[in-house]
Design an enzyme around this catalytic site. Sequence first.
Site, mmCIF file in Angstrom:
data_model
loop_
_atom_site.group_PDB
_atom_site.id
_atom_site.type_symbol
_atom_site.label_atom_id
_atom_site.label_comp_id
_atom_site.label_asym_id
_atom_site.label_seq_id
_atom_site.Cartn_x
_atom_site.Cartn_y
_atom_site.Cartn_z
ATOM 1 N N GLY A 168 0.774 -1.300 0.058
ATOM 2 C CA GLY A 168 0.092 0.173 -0.079
ATOM 3 C C GLY A 168 0.944 1.230 0.164
ATOM 4 N N HIS A 169 -0.010 2.415 0.097
ATOM 5 C CA HIS A 169 0.879 3.719 -0.153
ATOM 6 C C HIS A 169 1.503 4.090 1.281
ATOM 7 C CE1 HIS A 169 -3.254 4.528 1.684
ATOM 8 N NE2 HIS A 169 -2.441 5.427 2.242
ATOM 9 N N ASN A 170 2.654 4.739 0.750
ATOM 10 C CA ASN A 170 3.738 5.421 1.822
ATOM 11 C C ASN A 170 4.039 4.297 2.698
ATOM 12 O OD1 ASN A 170 1.253 7.726 1.745
ATOM 13 N ND2 ASN A 170 3.426 8.598 2.047
#
Length: 343
Positions: free
Chosen positions: A240-242
Amino acid sequence: MLITELAQLCNAQPQGGNASASITSAADIMSAHAYQVTVLSDGKYKKYLKDCQASACFISQQLAEGSEAPKNLTLLICQDPEISFLNAVKALHPEPHLKRQVSEHAVLADTTTLGYDTYVGPFASIGQHSSVGDSSTIEASVHIGNHVAIGKNCRIHPNVVIYDHSVIGNNVIIHAGAIIGADGFGYKFRDNQHIKVPHVGNVVIEDNVEIGANTCIDRGALGSTRIGLGSKIDNLVQLGHNNTVGRNVIICGQSGISGSCTIEDGAILAGSVGLADHVKIGSRAVIMARSGISQDVEPGAQVFGSPAKDKKVAWRELAALAKLPELIQKIKALESRLTKLEE
């Protein structure tokens, strides 16, 4: 290759057999036959050596001592048989050589920059202000967006999609169907509807990373999703993001990592591991298969289960659970006896 040539290439010392024989391919010790090379790196497989049909075998000095090797088998004595064998496999089974060219069916923006000795396959597309480094291979039907930087000696397999502003280091391998830099799964619930969170960050993949087929790595919402040097990600992984993945991390197939997690150097996530968001996995921690992680894991820890706990505790609990039907029967029998005594 001759056994003597293979020995020299792999820093091994031939012993016995016919060192001038030819080797055509590599195989495991249980199935190898004449003109093949094999390896013995673990003592539990030593019993297979006496009947081995291979022409050569990489082996350590320790395992070679007192071994019952056939007369026609040349032992290749070396310090690290596994690595020497891998080098032999590479030499005997080289990757197909692609002629360095840009296909007439590829679509390149006018501001695309290609390095020396690059290959771009048919129906690949590369966007504005993107660059591909020296000796890199972009295979058929790859899409590379705008402002993407790809380093030297990379191999991007067919049907990979790399979104805008992604940064790929040197010696990176991305297997077929992987998606790099799609929007993260971020929404805010307001007025009885899901409001999409804009994702304006990117993905940064450092040198010597390998990414498996159909794996998805989302861009950061504001900053970067980062994959550290030397890390290896299996097929069908969702990142997922970050997220921040450290150096030399292993993430096995079908694992799912929620947003804003930190996985420190040398950690291992086995198959089908799930991480909740904002979790930190300490350096060299091992998350065993099908574990669910909702809290931070200390460096060096080995955890198992869902929710995950120390593997020894989890295994004792599973062992106790297996005895539960028997315990229930004993309790019922005791209750019956107690009832009779009370009567």
